[in-house]
Structures are given as C-alpha cells and as structure tokens.
Design a protein around this motif. Structure first.
Motif, PDB file in Angstrom:
ATOM      1  N   THR A   1     -21.898  41.819 -16.521  1.00  0.00           N
ATOM      2  CA  THR A   1     -21.836  40.364 -16.560  1.00  0.00           C
ATOM      3  C   THR A   1     -22.965  39.799 -15.699  1.00  0.00           C
ATOM      4  N   ILE A   2     -22.995  38.491 -15.592  1.00  0.00           N
ATOM      5  CA  ILE A   2     -23.952  37.774 -14.767  1.00  0.00           C
ATOM      6  C   ILE A   2     -23.170  36.920 -13.787  1.00  0.00           C
ATOM      7  N   SER A   3     -23.569  36.912 -12.516  1.00  0.00           N
ATOM      8  CA  SER A   3     -22.841  36.134 -11.522  1.00  0.00           C
ATOM      9  C   SER A   3     -22.972  34.638 -11.784  1.00  0.00           C
ATOM     10  N   GLU A   4     -21.938  33.901 -11.374  1.00  0.00           N
ATOM     11  CA  GLU A   4     -21.892  32.457 -11.604  1.00  0.00           C
ATOM     12  C   GLU A   4     -22.797  31.720 -10.617  1.00  0.00           C
ATOM     13  N   VAL A   5     -22.770  30.373 -10.729  1.00  0.00           N
ATOM     14  CA  VAL A   5     -23.613  29.550  -9.849  1.00  0.00           C
ATOM     15  C   VAL A   5     -23.292  29.805  -8.382  1.00  0.00           C
TER      16      VAL A   5
ATOM     17  N   ASP B   1     -31.815  32.148 -15.771  1.00  0.00           N
ATOM     18  CA  ASP B   1     -32.513  32.301 -14.491  1.00  0.00           C
ATOM     19  C   ASP B   1     -32.755  30.948 -13.853  1.00  0.00           C
ATOM     20  N   ARG B   2     -32.740  30.918 -12.538  1.00  0.00           N
ATOM     21  CA  ARG B   2     -32.937  29.679 -11.800  1.00  0.00           C
ATOM     22  C   ARG B   2     -34.409  29.296 -11.800  1.00  0.00           C
ATOM     23  N   GLY B   3     -34.676  28.042 -11.517  1.00  0.00           N
ATOM     24  CA  GLY B   3     -36.053  27.568 -11.545  1.00  0.00           C
ATOM     25  C   GLY B   3     -36.477  27.248 -12.966  1.00  0.00           C
ATOM     26  N   LEU B   4     -37.789  27.098 -13.141  1.00  0.00           N
ATOM     27  CA  LEU B   4     -38.337  26.740 -14.438  1.00  0.00           C
ATOM     28  C   LEU B   4     -38.940  27.966 -15.107  1.00  0.00           C
TER      29      LEU B   4
ATOM     30  N   LYS C   1     -30.966  24.348 -11.084  1.00  0.00           N
ATOM     31  CA  LYS C   1     -30.998  23.992  -9.671  1.00  0.00           C
ATOM     32  C   LYS C   1     -29.628  23.476  -9.272  1.00  0.00           C
ATOM     33  N   GLY C   2     -29.092  24.026  -8.170  1.00  0.00           N
ATOM     34  CA  GLY C   2     -27.780  23.609  -7.716  1.00  0.00           C
ATOM     35  C   GLY C   2     -26.732  23.837  -8.786  1.00  0.00           C
ATOM     36  N   PRO C   3     -25.901  22.843  -9.073  1.00  0.00           N
ATOM     37  CA  PRO C   3     -24.854  23.016 -10.087  1.00  0.00           C
ATOM     38  C   PRO C   3     -25.358  22.805 -11.510  1.00  0.00           C
ATOM     39  N   TRP C   4     -26.649  22.496 -11.680  1.00  0.00           N
ATOM     40  CA  TRP C   4     -27.177  22.161 -13.003  1.00  0.00           C
ATOM     41  C   TRP C   4     -27.874  23.356 -13.650  1.00  0.00           C
ATOM     42  N   ASN C   5     -27.652  23.503 -14.937  1.00  0.00           N
ATOM     43  CA  ASN C   5     -28.422  24.419 -15.765  1.00  0.00           C
ATOM     44  C   ASN C   5     -28.798  23.681 -17.053  1.00  0.00           C
ATOM     45  N   LEU C   6     -30.085  23.653 -17.368  1.00  0.00           N
ATOM     46  CA  LEU C   6     -30.567  22.977 -18.557  1.00  0.00           C
ATOM     47  C   LEU C   6     -31.436  23.934 -19.357  1.00  0.00           C
TER      48      LEU C   6
ATOM     49  N   ASP D   1     -25.299  22.392 -18.595  1.00  0.00           N
ATOM     50  CA  ASP D   1     -24.076  22.851 -17.941  1.00  0.00           C
ATOM     51  C   ASP D   1     -24.042  22.300 -16.521  1.00  0.00           C
ATOM     52  N   TYR D   2     -22.863  21.822 -16.110  1.00  0.00           N
ATOM     53  CA  TYR D   2     -22.722  21.275 -14.765  1.00  0.00           C
ATOM     54  C   TYR D   2     -21.441  21.816 -14.148  1.00  0.00           C
ATOM     55  N   ALA D   3     -21.565  22.406 -12.951  1.00  0.00           N
ATOM     56  CA  ALA D   3     -20.415  22.961 -12.244  1.00  0.00           C
ATOM     57  C   ALA D   3     -19.823  21.884 -11.338  1.00  0.00           C
ATOM     58  N   LEU D   4     -18.660  21.359 -11.725  1.00  0.00           N
ATOM     59  CA  LEU D   4     -17.990  20.377 -10.888  1.00  0.00           C
ATOM     60  C   LEU D   4     -17.478  21.008  -9.601  1.00  0.00           C
ATOM     61  N   SER D   5     -17.045  22.260  -9.697  1.00  0.00           N
ATOM     62  CA  SER D   5     -16.554  23.006  -8.547  1.00  0.00           C
ATOM     63  C   SER D   5     -16.676  24.480  -8.885  1.00  0.00           C
ATOM     64  N   LYS D   6     -16.174  25.326  -8.006  1.00  0.00           N
ATOM     65  CA  LYS D   6     -16.240  26.753  -8.262  1.00  0.00           C
ATOM     66  C   LYS D   6     -15.402  27.151  -9.465  1.00  0.00           C
ATOM     67  N   ARG D   7     -14.422  26.342  -9.819  1.00  0.00           N
ATOM     68  CA  ARG D   7     -13.512  26.713 -10.903  1.00  0.00           C
ATOM     69  C   ARG D   7     -13.626  25.826 -12.141  1.00  0.00           C
ATOM     70  N   THR D   8     -14.343  24.738 -12.058  1.00  0.00           N
ATOM     71  CA  THR D   8     -14.396  23.788 -13.166  1.00  0.00           C
ATOM     72  C   THR D   8     -15.833  23.489 -13.536  1.00  0.00           C
ATOM     73  N   SER D   9     -16.129  23.543 -14.833  1.00  0.00           N
ATOM     74  CA  SER D   9     -17.481  23.252 -15.304  1.00  0.00           C
ATOM     75  C   SER D   9     -17.419  22.428 -16.578  1.00  0.00           C
TER      76      SER D   9
END
Length: 851
Positions: free
Chosen positions: A72-76, A249-252, A276-281, A331-339
C-alpha cells in the motif's frame, strides 16, 4: 487430508443448482486473516506521506524465493493499514524516494497475533538519492490476485502513443473487433470500469470512448471474470477495470508525451500533480488527431431465387477524427479519518467518415446486370462529461480491522449529434462511364443522455466476520431522434421519410442493495453475498405514440471459496449471477439504412438475459513466474443473440415487414432459449532469471465450447461449436547486455481460431505488434518506435450458409502503421516511475495484493 475434504465438501455445496450464489466484493474469497499497520515518519518525527509499504512472504523452504503478498501507500498523515493478510511469516519493506529504505524482519500473522502494529517507522534522509543517484525496481508485468489478474501496462512500449483500445488488444482473453468493441472469453457482454467505477459513457459508446483515452494515462488493466455482489451485475462475462495513473507524490510533477504515425495522425498528453498539506490535486489533458482507412467486401448468392442471382459488394472507408480529453481530481483530508474528493472528466470528439459502397448485381451465369455506387458521408460531434463528489470516514483506530463508510454522488451527461448524407449513382455494368452523382437522402440525428446516481458502501468487522453492505440508486434518461428526407425526382425537392423518422425516449431507474460476509477457517476462506435489485424501464416512440414498459426484480447471489494448499499453491472456486440489459439501439424498432441491402433494426420486445457463472482455479507460483489454470462454465437464459433474418425465408414480425425489393437480410436481435459456454483458460507469467534476466511477459491459451438452442425469426439457431485462441506479450531489456543503457524490445501477438456459428462460420483473426523503446536523459525521457500490424493481417471474415442464402463478408481494419512517441517526466514523478508496489487505487473492495 481433513482440510482437503473440507474444501471439496464446500465446493460441492457451491455447485448445487440453486440460482442463489455469486461472488462478493471482498478479495475474491480468501478471508482477511490479519492486519499490519504503522506510521512512517522522518528522523524529526514528521509524517512521510506516499511511502511505499510492501509485505513479502518468507518461504517455508530455503530453496524457495520470497514472494510479494501485498502492499500500500501511506496516507497524508503517514499512517497505513493493510488488511486481508493470510497466516505466515513475512518481512516488511518501507521506502520513499530521498530516504533510506527500512526492512522489518520477523513479522508473523497467526491465531495469537492477527493484528500487528509496527508503530512508528523512521526513515532517514538518503543524501546520495537526493543528489540524483537513481534507484529503480522492476515491476511484474502480470500479477495474479485472488479474484483477478492484473496487467501492468504503464511501461508497455507497444502502447506508446496509442489509446486504451491499443492497450486492451494486448490483454489475454480480451478481443477487440474492427469497430473497437471489446469481448472477454468470446463474449461481448463485458462491463468496463474506470478506477473501479462505471465508465462515464453509455454502453453504446464504449468503443468510441476507449479511442479517446490516451494509453499514457493508464497504469494497469484488471480482468475480473467473476465479480462480487458489491459490483453492479452488468457485464455477463465479467469486468475489465482500467486503472488510471494516480499521481500521489508530494510537490509538483508530471509527464509530457507527443507522437505521430505514418497515416498522418498525431497526439499529445500532459499529466500534472501537486500535493501539499491536506491537499492532493491531479489533472490531465490529451489530444489526438487520427487518419484512418479500411474496407471490405461481400458476395451473396440468393439460392431461393429461380434462377439463382448474385450480389457483389465492396466497401472503402476513409475516416478523420479529432478528440480532446481532460480530467481534474481534488482530494482534501478534513482529519486523519475523514476525507473529501471531487473529480471531473470531459471529452470532445469530432469525426468525419466517408463510406463508398459499390454494388454489382449478376445473373445466374454471373454476368453483370446492374452496377451502382452508394456514398455515405457521416459527420458526428460527441461531448461527454462526468462529475463526482465523494466522502470517506474511517471509524476504526490504527491497527484495527477496516471499519469505513464511503459515499459518492455522480452526474454524467453525453451528447452525440450527427448528419448523414447518402449519394448514389448508376454505373454502366458493361464498363462504360458513370452517371452524375445524385444526392438521394439526408439524415440528421440527435442523442442526449443523462445519468445520476448515489452510492453508499459500509464495511465493518463483526467478530471474525467481515461485513459489507451498500446501496446504489441510479436514474438514466436517453433521448434519440432521427429525421430523414429523400429526394423526389417528380417534385425536385426533398420529402420527409415518414417510415424512418423517429423519436425515441427512454428512462430507467434501478435501486439496488447488497450485503456480503467473509470469514476464514484456517486455510479455507469462505465468502457469500447477495444483491437485490428493482428496475423500472419505460420507453416511448413519440413519432408513433407507442409506449413500452419493462419492470423487473432480480436477485444476484455470489459465493467464493479458496484453499491455500501451500505458500505457493492456491485453489479457488466461485459462482455469480449477472445480467445483460438490452442497449437502447437493441430496442429501437426503426431501421438504420447505412447498408440498404442489409438494414439493421432493434426489437422492443427484447428482455434482459441472465448468466450463472462458475469457475474453479489453480494458482501455482514457480521460479519463472505464476501459472493460472481456470476451468469455467456459463449458462445464459433468455440469451440475446444478433441474427440475420433472410428475406427469402419470409421471416415473421418486424424483420419481415422491412424486407422488400433489394433487401437481402435484416439484422436484428432476439432472445433465444439458452446458451452454454464452458472451457479453460491458462495464463503463464514469465520472468527471466540468470541468462534470461530482463525478459518478462505472459503467455495465454484459452479454449471453450459454445452450445446454443432456441427458435428465432431467422429459424432454428441450434449451435454446438468449439473455439480457441491465445496470445503472447513479451519484452526484453537488451540495453544492459549491449552496454547502451535502457533499451527494450517488445512483441505482442494475438490469435483467435475460426468458429462455427448458428448461421455460418467466423474466420480466424491474427494481430501482431512490435515496439522498440530507448531511455534518454537519465531515464527521465524515452523514445518509442512502434510497428502496428506490420504484416497487414488485422481483419475478420464471416460466412452465412443457409438453405436460401450463401453470403461471404470480409473486412480489413487498415491498422498497419509505424508510430514514434517521445515522453518526458519531470518533478517528483520521474523518481517514482517503476517503483514496485501493490494495493493501489482501482481495486474496489478487493484490497489484498497478490497471492
């Protein structure tokens, strides 16, 4: 021995003739027996998202190689959790570009320790990697999972510069015909998913959609021949799931690819991602300009006429197509458990096609009596859009079994408008000149479709049982209109064709709920599920005022068993019940007259067909790859079959009404009694070692028997035939041996043997591709030369052999071409390429990795 008897007894129970078993949505059957979790951080304690976590099985014998189980891949927030790990001893590899990899030894899953929490896993910065030292691992081209076979196509040289159609042509058991329609194990009733969700176009336009999806955006293709109750039951021969590349992957980072071919086509694709942070685009754009040509011929012998007459027909096609496609996902992570997630996909496609049909009528001595040409110019304009909003909440704490709730709302729309001009002129049958071209007929058509759906999926553990339940509601509307007018020589004006003009309004509502449960009993895994569905279908012919309704309720049970004989051998069995709903053009009784001697029309009385599918499988891992042997059986009731009603036989119903002067056959669809299909499929993945290091690919062979019975307007269509086919997809990294860096060679071969049908014979099919790829700029770029159908073999032929008609069809694809594609990767993406991992997006409810 006791375990084996337990498995065989459960298998016998599964095979009982009750239409109440189907496979559910957990990993094909092997019960989740353990969980491994943890959190990845750097040496300052900051979480490292998108880290690769791989679980490797430690063999019981020293002479056996280790094997990848899942990953798997680790979360934010750096956390990860992998469910469904079978009992055994493992080690865990954790890595991320720019950090020193960590291996955790002596990890065991057993009855006393089923949930293993590895705690914080610290990765130290790797100075050498940060300075540009390249670290790369080769990914297996074929991965055998419990419920599916996964084909990793991201680095397939033969598909470079192509489309999704090009990718599917290289997949075992998948066939693509001249029009781009796909079939699995000889059946065209296959469901297409994109990232585990239904494709954003109706089934009538799947072939056109695949031609607009760039091959460079595809990560892998998953073939699921017997899906679970969690999936929609459409697709009688199974599911083909196309998983698009996910830029995590993080960054651009991103990829740019451009290409062209010798037929005058050219294409380009751009993908970008940013995190970046809780955002993934992430987003992508693809452009494609295609020039195509093809053609065929037909020779018919009317045995009913006295004296016998003949018709010789040839067809030439020239096609020009321009398409644009774009995607955007957030994708936006509202918290560790909610996205939260949102995505959009749009597509535009313009096509111009000119068909020139030459007809030559002959008498009993095969002397020409009449010759004429019919030229059809088709202009089409298609737009599609798909929008989704989703939310996910994880109720469970890290280290606990999965307990999640997912909600997704979707809206999809497509518009397909077009004009068709029919011109005709007489030609002197004895070699003289041709008359002036006369414009005989003009048509304008419009097709608008909208679909909205809401889907809810809930997963939670209940003791040792994993429970899944969900609901999906779907509303689809489809509006089609056709206006045709024919030139009247007497008045010198175009007059509406009242017998052709048609407006078709279709609406369908489906409400479905499912529940499934899974549990393991030592090496035996059991899973059962049931999906219940209520469908309400109405359609109206506004031109005639006729209304049709077809409401029905269905149950779709599923069941799955798996038995782990050893660490390298697994036996499995499954059952599912599925459905094939009539397409809208299958229902519309107004004819299509692109070929006036062989018109096509739908059947408003057509019913859905149901299939009960059984499979038994053996998966054996070997030092050179994996061997999968799968016997299967499918029984279809109320089977939908395309037929050619011969006018000389005076067919009843709407087919007979369309017969008239100059009409040889009427192509339509009807329900027959039953179809039985059974056979066996063998897939051997290849991974060279030692002297053959760098060689990889797969070899596939399948054979099946098809038995059909039932009466139709075309007569008794009983049939008993045998078909077989096979394929080879092999690549060889010759660069290291030649001392020239990255240089890959690839060959792709697909063969389908002739097949006897109820009305005649379908000829053999052969397709061959070659490709050469050279890595450039420290593997950040590549240049690929592809040879598509170099021997000009692609095409098909078909023969109708009935007492009153003998007819031969032959058609060439016009696929021969040479292509050149350049690709460049930048930012974080270039260092991520080819990293081996499992458990990525697209697996749906089957989250386990390879066996």
């Amino acid at each position: 021995m006791a375990r084996l008897l337990l498995f065989l007894g459960a298998l016998c129970f599964l095979a009982l003739p009750a239409e109440a078993q189907q496979r559910s949505g957990r990993p094909g059957g092997s019960m989740p027996t353990g969980t491994i979790s943890g959190v990845v951080v750097d040496d300052t304690g900051v979480a490292i998202p998108s880290s690769s976590v791989s679980i490797w099985r430690v063999p019981r014998r020293a002479d056996r190689d280790t094997s990848l189980v899942t990953g798997t891949i680790s979360e934010v927030d750096g956390t990860f959790q992998i469910d469904g790990i079978p009992p055994g001893s493992f080690y865990v590899d954790v890595s991320h570009i720019g950090y020193v990899s960590v291996r955790i030894e002596d990890v065991s899953i057993d009855r006393q320790s089923r949930n293993v929490d590895l705690g914080e896993i610290t990765l130290a910065a790797d100075v050498e990697q940060l300075e540009g030292v390249e670290v790369e691992a080769e990914r297996e081209q074929v991965a055998v999972q419990i419920d599916r076979t996964v084909y990793n196509t991201a680095d397939d040289p033969a598909a470079a510069g192509g489309t999704a159609t090009t990718v599917l042509e290289a997949i075992p058991s998948v066939d693509v015909d001249v029009d781009g329609n796909i079939s699995l194990r000889g059946s065209g009733n296959v469901a297409l998913l994109i990232n585990g969700r239904p494709a954003p176009v109706p089934s009538d336009f799947i072939a056109a959609y695949l031609k607009t999806l760039p091959a460079g955006t595809i990560e892998r293709v998953e073939v699921i021949p017997n899906p679970s109750a969690r999936y929609e039951p459409d697709g009688m021969s199974g599911i083909i799931n196309i998983v698009l590349k996910e830029n995590v992957d993080r960054g651009l980072g991103g990829t740019v690819a451009v290409g062209g071919d010798t037929r005058g086509g050219y294409n380009g694709t751009v993908t970008l991602s940013y995190g970046k942070g809780p955002w993934n685009l992430s987003g992508s754009y693809g452009f494609r300009q295609e020039e195509g040509f093809g053609g065929g011929s037909s020779f018919a012998q009317n045995l009913f006429a006295s004296p016998v007459t003949f018709l010789d027909q040839t067809e030439d096609e020239d096609e020009e197509e321009t398409s644009h496609s774009g995607t955007l996902a957030v994708d936006y992570a509202l918290s560790k458990r909610t996205s939260l997630s949102a995505s959009a996909q749009v597509g535009l496609r313009d096509e111009t096609e000119i068909e020139t049909n030459a007809f030559l009528e002959l008498d009993a001595t095969e002397d020409p009596t009449l010759a004429y040409e019919r030229i059809v110019e088709e202009l089409s304009d298609r737009q599609t859009a798909d929008f989704r909003l989703g939310a996910r909440h994880d109720f469970g704490a890290r280290g606990e079994a999965a307990h999640t709730l997912d909600v997704e709302a979707r809206y999809n729309t497509s518009i397909n408008d077009g004009d068709e001009n029919y011109d005709q002129r007489l030609v002197d049958a004895f070699g003289g000149g041709a008359n002036d071209l006369a414009q005989l007929q003009l048509t304008t058509r419009e097709r608008d479709r909208e679909e909205a759906s809401l889907e809810i999926n809930y997963v939670r553990p209940l003791g040792d049982i994993r429970i899944e339940a969900g609901y999906k509601g779907d509303l689809e509307t489809n509006y089609q209109s056709l206006f045709s007018e024919t030139f009247d020589e007497a008045t010198g004006a175009f007059v509406p064709d009242t017998d052709l003009n048609n407006t078709f309004d279709f609406e369908q509502q489906i409400h479905a709920g499912y529940v499934q449960a899974a549990r393991e009993f030592g090496p035996l895994g059991v899973q059962v599920g049931l999906r219940a569905e209520v469908a309400q279908t109405t359609f109206s012919l506004l031109t005639t005022g006729d209304d049709f309704e077809n409401d029905y309720q269905s149950l779709f049970p599923s069941a799955f068993l798996s038995y782990e004989v050893s660490a390298t051998t697994t036996v499995k069995a499954s059952y599912s019940r599925r459905i094939n709903r009539p397409r809208t053009w299958f229902l519309n009784p107004f004819p299509s007259l692109d070929d006036p001697s062989n018109p096509r029309l739908g059947n408003p009385a057509l019913l859905p067909e149901y299939v009960s599918a059984f499979e038994v499988g053996l998966v054996q891992f070997t030092p050179w790859g994996s061997l999968t042997l799968t016997p299967f059986f499918r029984r279809t009731t109320d089977a939908i079959q395309r037929i050619s009603a011969i006018c000389a036989d005076n067919p009843p119903g709407i087919a007979g009404e369309l017969c008239g002067p100059g009409v040889t056959t009427v192509r339509t669809v009807e329900n027959v009694a039953t179809n039985d299909s059974y056979g066996i499929e063998l897939i051997q993945s290849l991974s060279g070692k030692g002297a053959f290091d760098g060689f990889r690919g797969f070899l596939s062979v399948e054979g099946f028997r098809f038995v059909s019975d039932g009466l139709t307007s075309a007569g008794d269509l009983e049939n008993d035939s045998f078909g077989w086919g096979g394929g080879l997809n092999a690549s060889y990294a010759v660069g290291p041996r030649l001392g020239v860096g990255g240089l890959d060679l690839q060959a792709n071969v697909r063969y389908r043997a002739p097949l006897e049908t109820a009305q005649g014979r379908r000829g053999a099919f052969t397709f061959i591709n070659f490709a050469v790829r050279k890595a450039l700029l420290n593997d950040k770029a590549s240049l690929t030369l592809s040879l598509r159908d170099p021997f000009d073999l692609a095409g098909f032929n078909f023969t109708i052999d009935r007492p009153t008609l003998y007819q031969e069809f032959e058609r060439k694809w016009g696929a021969q071409q040479v292509g050149l594609t350049f690709q460049y990767t930048f930012g974080q993406q270039d260092q991520r390429r080819d990293r081996r991992r499992g458990g990525e997006r697209g697996g749906g409810d089957f989250e386990d990795g390879e066996i």
